[in-house]
Write a protein that holds these residues in place. Structure first.
Motif, mmCIF file in Angstrom:
data_model
loop_
_atom_site.group_PDB
_atom_site.id
_atom_site.type_symbol
_atom_site.label_atom_id
_atom_site.label_comp_id
_atom_site.label_asym_id
_atom_site.label_seq_id
_atom_site.Cartn_x
_atom_site.Cartn_y
_atom_site.Cartn_z
ATOM 1 N N ASP A 234 0.742 -1.109 -0.102
ATOM 2 C CA ASP A 234 -0.039 0.050 -0.006
ATOM 3 C C ASP A 234 0.821 1.263 0.058
ATOM 4 O OD1 ASP A 234 -2.391 -1.413 0.058
ATOM 5 O OD2 ASP A 234 -2.197 -1.731 2.153
ATOM 6 N N HIS A 235 2.191 1.227 0.084
ATOM 7 C CA HIS A 235 3.109 2.221 0.159
ATOM 8 C C HIS A 235 3.970 2.652 -0.968
ATOM 9 C CE1 HIS A 235 1.825 2.802 4.144
ATOM 10 N NE2 HIS A 235 2.196 1.510 4.524
ATOM 11 N N VAL A 236 3.988 1.368 -1.757
ATOM 12 C CA VAL A 236 5.036 1.295 -2.979
ATOM 13 C C VAL A 236 4.117 0.847 -4.271
ATOM 14 C CG1 VAL A 236 7.026 0.600 -4.083
ATOM 15 C CG2 VAL A 236 6.944 0.861 -1.659
ATOM 16 N N THR A 237 4.490 1.740 -5.414
ATOM 17 C CA THR A 237 3.600 1.421 -6.535
ATOM 18 C C THR A 237 4.116 0.357 -7.226
ATOM 19 O OG1 THR A 237 2.762 3.701 -6.668
ATOM 20 C CG2 THR A 237 2.456 2.232 -8.424
ATOM 21 N N TRP A 238 5.470 0.667 -7.476
ATOM 22 C CA TRP A 238 6.037 -0.731 -8.401
ATOM 23 C C TRP A 238 7.399 -1.091 -7.617
ATOM 24 C CZ3 TRP A 238 4.579 -2.880 -12.786
ATOM 25 C CH2 TRP A 238 3.431 -2.321 -13.542
ATOM 26 N N TYR A 239 7.567 -2.350 -7.626
ATOM 27 C CA TYR A 239 8.655 -2.955 -7.153
ATOM 28 C C TYR A 239 9.791 -3.619 -8.476
ATOM 29 C CZ TYR A 239 6.261 -3.105 -2.938
ATOM 30 O OH TYR A 239 5.686 -2.532 -1.847
ATOM 31 N N THR A 240 11.060 -3.192 -8.176
ATOM 32 C CA THR A 240 11.602 -3.682 -9.446
ATOM 33 C C THR A 240 13.116 -4.381 -8.958
ATOM 34 O OG1 THR A 240 13.077 -1.423 -9.401
ATOM 35 C CG2 THR A 240 11.034 -1.600 -10.662
ATOM 36 N N SER A 241 13.821 -5.259 -9.990
ATOM 37 C CA SER A 241 15.022 -5.762 -9.669
ATOM 38 C C SER A 241 15.482 -6.118 -11.136
ATOM 39 C CB SER A 241 14.615 -7.121 -8.932
ATOM 40 O OG SER A 241 15.792 -7.649 -8.616
ATOM 41 N N MET A 242 16.875 -5.945 -10.911
ATOM 42 C CA MET A 242 17.634 -6.600 -12.336
ATOM 43 C C MET A 242 18.060 -7.877 -12.027
ATOM 44 S SD MET A 242 21.068 -4.760 -14.051
ATOM 45 C CE MET A 242 20.189 -3.200 -13.857
ATOM 46 N N ILE A 243 17.902 -8.588 -13.016
ATOM 47 C CA ILE A 243 18.154 -9.916 -13.043
ATOM 48 C C ILE A 243 19.408 -10.344 -14.261
ATOM 49 C CG2 ILE A 243 17.341 -12.422 -13.483
ATOM 50 C CD1 ILE A 243 15.924 -10.888 -11.446
ATOM 51 N N GLY A 244 20.295 -11.005 -13.787
ATOM 52 C CA GLY A 244 21.533 -11.496 -14.576
ATOM 53 C C GLY A 244 21.224 -12.522 -15.252
ATOM 54 N N LYS A 245 20.512 -13.746 -14.923
ATOM 55 C CA LYS A 245 20.126 -14.944 -15.776
ATOM 56 C C LYS A 245 18.716 -15.044 -16.208
ATOM 57 C CE LYS A 245 21.431 -17.719 -12.389
ATOM 58 N NZ LYS A 245 21.931 -18.864 -11.705
ATOM 59 N N LYS A 246 18.644 -15.191 -17.464
ATOM 60 C CA LYS A 246 17.119 -15.113 -18.291
ATOM 61 C C LYS A 246 16.283 -16.270 -17.380
ATOM 62 C CE LYS A 246 14.638 -14.687 -22.287
ATOM 63 N NZ LYS A 246 14.697 -14.271 -23.729
ATOM 64 N N SER A 247 17.146 -17.487 -17.111
ATOM 65 C CA SER A 247 16.181 -18.786 -16.529
ATOM 66 C C SER A 247 15.682 -17.974 -15.387
ATOM 67 C CB SER A 247 17.062 -19.731 -16.114
ATOM 68 O OG SER A 247 18.506 -19.489 -15.435
ATOM 69 N N THR A 248 16.090 -17.228 -14.602
ATOM 70 C CA THR A 248 15.838 -16.619 -13.153
ATOM 71 C C THR A 248 14.464 -15.699 -13.559
ATOM 72 O OG1 THR A 248 17.868 -16.772 -12.044
ATOM 73 C CG2 THR A 248 16.146 -15.274 -11.191
ATOM 74 N N LEU A 249 14.663 -15.144 -14.596
ATOM 75 C CA LEU A 249 13.523 -14.300 -14.938
ATOM 76 C C LEU A 249 12.468 -14.964 -15.266
ATOM 77 C CD1 LEU A 249 12.448 -11.185 -15.834
ATOM 78 C CD2 LEU A 249 13.126 -11.732 -18.189
ATOM 79 N N THR A 250 12.481 -16.047 -16.228
ATOM 80 C CA THR A 250 11.196 -16.853 -16.526
ATOM 81 C C THR A 250 10.729 -17.510 -15.153
ATOM 82 O OG1 THR A 250 12.525 -17.517 -18.625
ATOM 83 C CG2 THR A 250 10.637 -19.060 -17.854
ATOM 84 N N GLN A 251 11.647 -17.849 -14.270
ATOM 85 C CA GLN A 251 10.906 -18.616 -13.004
ATOM 86 C C GLN A 251 10.227 -17.356 -12.370
ATOM 87 O OE1 GLN A 251 14.875 -20.245 -11.847
ATOM 88 N NE2 GLN A 251 13.516 -21.752 -10.789
ATOM 89 N N LEU A 252 10.787 -16.339 -12.055
ATOM 90 C CA LEU A 252 10.091 -15.138 -11.556
ATOM 91 C C LEU A 252 8.524 -14.732 -11.953
ATOM 92 C CD1 LEU A 252 13.138 -13.076 -10.613
ATOM 93 C CD2 LEU A 252 11.802 -14.403 -9.031
#
Length: 96
Positions: A31-49
């Protein structure tokens, strides 16, 4: 580079574990933050997330991804919000 110990450079569960913990923490501040972000180094991690967020009920407009290319380095960004936004909503547009 910075001087760091081995334990300071390794997160339990790697980058997937780090972002999963961040996602769990984001529930507390939804309720306090609109968007959460993170940078990912492995595409396989991105797919899982992405799969984890979709399985948790996040819609298309509530999860965004992008690629960052600098020289030979390719990284991915992921963003999520608890707000109800459509994929074409103005809330999903980057300003600036």
């Amino acid at each position: 580079r910075t001087d760091m110990t081995k334990s300071e450079s390794v997160y339990p569960g790697g980058e997937l574990g780090f972002v999963l913990d961040m996602m769990k923490d984001s529930v507390l501040f939804k309720d306090h933050v609109t968007w959460y972000t993170s940078m990912i180094g492995k595409k396989s991690t991105l797919t899982q997330l992405i799969r984890i967020l979709r399985d948790a009920g996040f819609g298309t407009g509530s999860v965004r991804t992008t690629e960052f290319l600098q020289g030979n380095q390719l990284r991915w960004g992921i963003a999520w919000t608890f707000r109800d936004v459509s994929a074409r909503s103005l809330a999903t547009k980057v300003k600036g």
